[in-house]
Design a protein around this motif. Sequence first.
Motif, PDB file in Angstrom:
ATOM      1  N   LEU A 234       6.791   8.364  -3.946  1.00 52.16           N
ATOM      2  CA  LEU A 234       7.463   7.228  -3.384  1.00 52.16           C
ATOM      3  C   LEU A 234       8.613   7.305  -2.404  1.00 52.16           C
ATOM      4  CD1 LEU A 234       7.955   5.659  -7.237  1.00 52.16           C
ATOM      5  CD2 LEU A 234       6.193   4.641  -5.421  1.00 52.16           C
ATOM      6  N   ALA A 235       9.425   8.324  -2.571  1.00 52.37           N
ATOM      7  CA  ALA A 235      10.284   8.659  -1.562  1.00 52.37           C
ATOM      8  C   ALA A 235       9.731   8.746  -0.294  1.00 52.37           C
ATOM      9  CB  ALA A 235      11.015  10.046  -1.965  1.00 52.37           C
ATOM     10  N   ALA A 236       8.454   9.443   0.026  1.00 48.75           N
ATOM     11  CA  ALA A 236       7.814   9.503   1.138  1.00 48.75           C
ATOM     12  C   ALA A 236       7.385   8.289   1.715  1.00 48.75           C
ATOM     13  CB  ALA A 236       6.597  10.695   0.757  1.00 48.75           C
ATOM     14  N   LEU A 237       6.824   7.407   0.838  1.00 56.15           N
ATOM     15  CA  LEU A 237       6.274   6.137   1.169  1.00 56.15           C
ATOM     16  C   LEU A 237       7.419   5.418   1.597  1.00 56.15           C
ATOM     17  CD1 LEU A 237       3.561   5.596  -1.500  1.00 56.15           C
ATOM     18  CD2 LEU A 237       3.285   5.421   1.069  1.00 56.15           C
ATOM     19  N   ALA A 238       8.514   5.123   1.013  1.00 60.96           N
ATOM     20  CA  ALA A 238       9.754   4.391   1.296  1.00 60.96           C
ATOM     21  C   ALA A 238      10.335   4.940   2.748  1.00 60.96           C
ATOM     22  CB  ALA A 238      10.673   4.383   0.112  1.00 60.96           C
ATOM     23  N   GLY A 239      10.412   6.236   2.794  1.00 61.70           N
ATOM     24  CA  GLY A 239      10.829   7.067   3.990  1.00 61.70           C
ATOM     25  C   GLY A 239      10.084   6.434   5.046  1.00 61.70           C
ATOM     26  N   ALA A 240       8.813   6.172   4.845  1.00 64.17           N
ATOM     27  CA  ALA A 240       7.880   5.825   6.070  1.00 64.17           C
ATOM     28  C   ALA A 240       7.992   4.472   6.496  1.00 64.17           C
ATOM     29  CB  ALA A 240       6.538   6.368   5.666  1.00 64.17           C
ATOM     30  N   GLY A 241       8.733   3.659   5.580  1.00 67.22           N
ATOM     31  CA  GLY A 241       8.895   2.223   6.143  1.00 67.22           C
ATOM     32  C   GLY A 241       8.300   1.242   4.932  1.00 67.22           C
ATOM     33  N   PHE A 242       7.493   1.899   4.081  1.00 67.60           N
ATOM     34  CA  PHE A 242       6.710   1.032   3.017  1.00 67.60           C
ATOM     35  C   PHE A 242       7.241   0.743   1.784  1.00 67.60           C
ATOM     36  CE2 PHE A 242       3.693   3.714   5.658  1.00 67.60           C
ATOM     37  CZ  PHE A 242       3.471   2.705   6.562  1.00 67.60           C
ATOM     38  N   GLY A 243       8.604   0.620   1.784  1.00 68.77           N
ATOM     39  CA  GLY A 243       9.434   0.392   0.343  1.00 68.77           C
ATOM     40  C   GLY A 243       8.988  -0.965  -0.070  1.00 68.77           C
ATOM     41  N   GLY A 244       8.918  -1.891   1.025  1.00 71.32           N
ATOM     42  CA  GLY A 244       8.732  -3.163   0.414  1.00 71.32           C
ATOM     43  C   GLY A 244       7.156  -3.682  -0.044  1.00 71.32           C
ATOM     44  N   GLN A 245       6.434  -2.557  -0.178  1.00 72.06           N
ATOM     45  CA  GLN A 245       5.019  -2.733  -0.565  1.00 72.06           C
ATOM     46  C   GLN A 245       4.814  -2.048  -2.010  1.00 72.06           C
ATOM     47  OE1 GLN A 245       3.904  -1.852   3.622  1.00 72.06           O
ATOM     48  NE2 GLN A 245       2.181  -2.110   2.512  1.00 72.06           N
ATOM     49  N   LEU A 246       5.780  -1.295  -2.469  1.00 68.18           N
ATOM     50  CA  LEU A 246       5.821  -0.478  -3.781  1.00 68.18           C
ATOM     51  C   LEU A 246       6.089  -1.104  -5.050  1.00 68.18           C
ATOM     52  CD1 LEU A 246       7.623   2.740  -2.351  1.00 68.18           C
ATOM     53  CD2 LEU A 246       4.960   2.004  -2.501  1.00 68.18           C
ATOM     54  N   LEU A 247       5.263  -1.100  -5.935  1.00 66.96           N
ATOM     55  CA  LEU A 247       5.327  -1.621  -7.353  1.00 66.96           C
ATOM     56  C   LEU A 247       5.273  -0.511  -8.393  1.00 66.96           C
ATOM     57  CD1 LEU A 247       2.733  -4.589  -6.819  1.00 66.96           C
ATOM     58  CD2 LEU A 247       5.291  -4.820  -6.696  1.00 66.96           C
TER      59      LEU A 247
END
Length: 301
Positions: A234-247
């Motif tokens: 999750l940290a990697a995805l949020a850091g790549a700019g995808f935090g608004g798509q995580l559930l």
Amino acid sequence: MVAAVRTVLGDIPAGELGVCDAHDHLFLRSPVLPGQELDDPAAAAGRLRAFAGFGGRSVVQWTPYGMGRRADVLAELSRSTGTHVVAATGLHQAVHYPAALLGRIRDGLASLFVSELTDGIGATSVRAGLIKVAGAFHTVDAHARLTMTAAAEAHHRTGAPIAVHLELGTAAPDVLDLLCGALGVPPHRVILGHLGRSPDGAAQREVARTGAFLAFDGPSRAHHATDWRLPEELAALAGAGFGGQLLLGGDTTVPETPGMPHLLQRLRPRLTEVLGAGTVTDMLVTNPARAFAFEAPAQAA
């Protein structure tokens, strides 16, 4: 027009969803899980109350047609526990159904899904709030093509979101090629489940770039070996700019699953330490409000 989420007690403004378990099961029955049914309303109420006790406000049940979703008791459970519940229509993999049942319904799936989204499930007035379908291991098989084609038609007629079981976290690009490419479903109306079961960061970023929502729905009794990777994924995805798509979801599939209370009691503090409170709030509150909201149906545009 205010975006709305369709709960078992009716439509609510999406902003009222609150802290949301984005993928779970209060009830579930399948021939591949003999003797491990979730079919006890009292136990379901206990899980909802425990979840609410840790600040939980909403639970999205992904149990689809023909798998014991208990639409007859969902409304009362929602009322008695003060928790919003979203029910599902749709169809799981073929292995979860008798062949005779699939033969009876296969030619009318889209109409079945639309009816359950707009009129009610069975003899109840409980309306489904999402469409759940499933891929196969590393592929989209003939059954998945059938169900996803029906799901896409139902989406276009109703504006309902589509949630997808990815078998062991695989085949997400193939699912999106079919749903969003061939069938015209906007990627942000698709929720991909179980991505954490294939903890491949490059593959997760590939599908995130489409705009689809990514549901990380553990810890799971059967897949606990991947759960410890969740904070770094999750940290990697949020850091790549995808935090608004995580559930986030608990995915209670058998009675021993840690499930929805664990999601907030144990997992949330761990993720907050790694990701920060704001990102975790997005995953539990802000993102579900967008993921599960109905949009104006394409056929009405």
